[in-house]
Structure formats: structure tokens, C-alpha cells
Motif scaffolding. Sequence first.
Motif, PDB file in Angstrom:
ATOM      1  N   ARG A  57       0.851  -1.197   0.000  1.00  0.00           N
ATOM      2  CA  ARG A  57       0.000   0.000   0.000  1.00  0.00           C
ATOM      3  C   ARG A  57       0.882   1.241   0.000  1.00  0.00           C
ATOM      4  N   ASP A  58       0.271   2.374  -0.334  1.00  0.00           N
ATOM      5  CA  ASP A  58       1.004   3.630  -0.370  1.00  0.00           C
ATOM      6  C   ASP A  58       1.384   4.071   1.037  1.00  0.00           C
ATOM      7  N   PRO A  59       2.615   4.596   1.208  1.00  0.00           N
ATOM      8  CA  PRO A  59       3.016   5.105   2.527  1.00  0.00           C
ATOM      9  C   PRO A  59       2.326   6.429   2.821  1.00  0.00           C
ATOM     10  N   THR A  60       2.209   6.762   4.091  1.00  0.00           N
ATOM     11  CA  THR A  60       1.714   8.068   4.512  1.00  0.00           C
ATOM     12  C   THR A  60       2.915   8.991   4.623  1.00  0.00           C
ATOM     13  N   VAL A  61       2.930  10.044   3.827  1.00  0.00           N
ATOM     14  CA  VAL A  61       4.041  10.982   3.840  1.00  0.00           C
ATOM     15  C   VAL A  61       3.790  12.003   4.948  1.00  0.00           C
ATOM     16  N   VAL A  62       4.763  12.140   5.850  1.00  0.00           N
ATOM     17  CA  VAL A  62       4.596  13.059   6.968  1.00  0.00           C
ATOM     18  C   VAL A  62       5.540  14.254   6.894  1.00  0.00           C
ATOM     19  N   GLY A  63       6.469  14.254   5.985  1.00  0.00           N
ATOM     20  CA  GLY A  63       7.427  15.357   5.871  1.00  0.00           C
ATOM     21  C   GLY A  63       6.873  16.510   5.065  1.00  0.00           C
ATOM     22  N   LYS A  64       7.590  17.630   5.123  1.00  0.00           N
ATOM     23  CA  LYS A  64       7.194  18.797   4.345  1.00  0.00           C
ATOM     24  C   LYS A  64       7.345  18.471   2.865  1.00  0.00           C
ATOM     25  N   PRO A  65       6.455  18.904   2.009  1.00  0.00           N
ATOM     26  CA  PRO A  65       5.336  19.801   2.253  1.00  0.00           C
ATOM     27  C   PRO A  65       3.985  19.098   2.458  1.00  0.00           C
ATOM     28  N   ALA A  66       3.987  17.821   2.846  1.00  0.00           N
ATOM     29  CA  ALA A  66       2.731  17.095   3.077  1.00  0.00           C
ATOM     30  C   ALA A  66       1.907  17.774   4.178  1.00  0.00           C
ATOM     31  N   PRO A  67       0.585  17.733   4.079  1.00  0.00           N
ATOM     32  CA  PRO A  67      -0.281  18.464   5.017  1.00  0.00           C
ATOM     33  C   PRO A  67      -0.442  17.823   6.398  1.00  0.00           C
ATOM     34  N   LEU A  68       0.013  16.605   6.615  1.00  0.00           N
ATOM     35  CA  LEU A  68      -0.237  15.913   7.881  1.00  0.00           C
ATOM     36  C   LEU A  68       0.247  16.721   9.087  1.00  0.00           C
ATOM     37  N   MET A  69       1.416  17.326   8.998  1.00  0.00           N
ATOM     38  CA  MET A  69       1.949  18.080  10.144  1.00  0.00           C
ATOM     39  C   MET A  69       1.087  19.281  10.487  1.00  0.00           C
ATOM     40  N   ILE A  70       0.671  20.026   9.483  1.00  0.00           N
ATOM     41  CA  ILE A  70      -0.121  21.231   9.765  1.00  0.00           C
ATOM     42  C   ILE A  70      -1.502  20.849  10.281  1.00  0.00           C
ATOM     43  N   GLU A  71      -2.050  19.769   9.774  1.00  0.00           N
ATOM     44  CA  GLU A  71      -3.346  19.299  10.272  1.00  0.00           C
ATOM     45  C   GLU A  71      -3.243  18.926  11.749  1.00  0.00           C
ATOM     46  N   TYR A  72      -2.160  18.262  12.125  1.00  0.00           N
ATOM     47  CA  TYR A  72      -1.954  17.880  13.521  1.00  0.00           C
ATOM     48  C   TYR A  72      -1.802  19.116  14.410  1.00  0.00           C
ATOM     49  N   ILE A  73      -0.963  20.063  13.981  1.00  0.00           N
ATOM     50  CA  ILE A  73      -0.742  21.281  14.769  1.00  0.00           C
ATOM     51  C   ILE A  73      -2.046  22.051  14.956  1.00  0.00           C
ATOM     52  N   CYS A  74      -2.813  22.187  13.884  1.00  0.00           N
ATOM     53  CA  CYS A  74      -4.083  22.923  13.974  1.00  0.00           C
ATOM     54  C   CYS A  74      -5.053  22.230  14.917  1.00  0.00           C
ATOM     55  N   SER A  75      -5.097  20.916  14.848  1.00  0.00           N
ATOM     56  CA  SER A  75      -5.989  20.152  15.713  1.00  0.00           C
ATOM     57  C   SER A  75      -5.550  20.239  17.182  1.00  0.00           C
ATOM     58  N   LYS A  76      -4.273  20.011  17.422  1.00  0.00           N
ATOM     59  CA  LYS A  76      -3.750  19.983  18.791  1.00  0.00           C
ATOM     60  C   LYS A  76      -3.885  21.336  19.493  1.00  0.00           C
ATOM     61  N   TYR A  77      -3.644  22.417  18.768  1.00  0.00           N
ATOM     62  CA  TYR A  77      -3.634  23.743  19.384  1.00  0.00           C
ATOM     63  C   TYR A  77      -4.845  24.594  19.013  1.00  0.00           C
ATOM     64  N   ASN A  78      -5.828  23.973  18.366  1.00  0.00           N
ATOM     65  CA  ASN A  78      -7.062  24.650  17.982  1.00  0.00           C
ATOM     66  C   ASN A  78      -6.775  25.948  17.203  1.00  0.00           C
ATOM     67  N   LEU A  79      -5.947  25.802  16.168  1.00  0.00           N
ATOM     68  CA  LEU A  79      -5.551  26.928  15.332  1.00  0.00           C
ATOM     69  C   LEU A  79      -6.110  26.768  13.929  1.00  0.00           C
ATOM     70  N   LYS A  80      -6.205  27.873  13.234  1.00  0.00           N
ATOM     71  CA  LYS A  80      -6.522  27.856  11.806  1.00  0.00           C
ATOM     72  C   LYS A  80      -5.220  28.109  11.062  1.00  0.00           C
ATOM     73  N   PRO A  81      -5.031  27.457   9.922  1.00  0.00           N
ATOM     74  CA  PRO A  81      -3.765  27.608   9.187  1.00  0.00           C
ATOM     75  C   PRO A  81      -3.404  29.056   8.871  1.00  0.00           C
ATOM     76  N   ASP A  82      -4.393  29.905   8.636  1.00  0.00           N
ATOM     77  CA  ASP A  82      -4.077  31.296   8.276  1.00  0.00           C
ATOM     78  C   ASP A  82      -3.531  32.114   9.449  1.00  0.00           C
ATOM     79  N   ARG A  83      -3.480  31.510  10.640  1.00  0.00           N
ATOM     80  CA  ARG A  83      -2.901  32.160  11.820  1.00  0.00           C
ATOM     81  C   ARG A  83      -1.477  31.667  12.090  1.00  0.00           C
ATOM     82  N   ILE A  84      -0.944  30.846  11.169  1.00  0.00           N
ATOM     83  CA  ILE A  84       0.382  30.250  11.320  1.00  0.00           C
ATOM     84  C   ILE A  84       1.297  30.789  10.231  1.00  0.00           C
ATOM     85  N   CYS A  85       2.549  31.036  10.592  1.00  0.00           N
ATOM     86  CA  CYS A  85       3.557  31.419   9.606  1.00  0.00           C
ATOM     87  C   CYS A  85       4.671  30.384   9.637  1.00  0.00           C
TER      88      CYS A  85
END
Length: 91
Positions: free
Chosen positions: A10-38
Motif C-alpha cells: 500500500r502507499d506510505p503516509t508521507v509526513v514530511g514537508k510539504p505534506a499536510p499531515l503536520m499542519i493538520e496535527y498542529i491545527c488540531s492539537k492547538y485549535n488553530l486555523k492555518p491562516d494564523r500560522i507562519c
Amino acid sequence: AGPIKGCPGRDPTVVGKPAPLMIEYICSKYNLKPDRICMVGDRLDTDVVFGNDNGCKSCLTLSGVTSESKYLDPSNKIIANFYVDSIADFY
């Protein structure tokens, strides 16, 4: 990723940049919206693309891999929202 895909079949899950998994986790964990992150980084093809592709602001720091001349070259198509000489410029 090819050899990894072959073992489990099966296909691997890519977790490195620029894959979205990291930003999705950060937004979920800290209750942030991506447009508030730089996303700040020194690579156009990973750091800046990661920020741009995931709805964040992006800031290129010229103290690493990418030089100002490379960034400003007309052939460069990856544009950050901001750029600084060094992260020391934040202070």
C-alpha cells in the motif's frame, strides 16, 4: 517511497514537508486555523511550499540554503509572503 510501498502493498503516509499531515496535527492539537500560522524556513521547495500549500503564511530566511539572488531570480516561481536575512530579524 517505492520500496516501502512494495512491502506492505500500500502507499506510505508521507509526513514530511510539504505534506499536510503536520499542519493538520498542529491545527488540531492547538485549535488553530492555518491562516494564523507562519511557516519560517530556509528552503523554498519544502518550507515555503509547505506554508503556501497548507493555507499558512510563509517566511523565507536567507541565512540558510536559499540566497537572496536565488529567491529574487525571475526563474523562481515559489514566492513567500515575507523574507528576512535571518531569524534574528524577529527580535
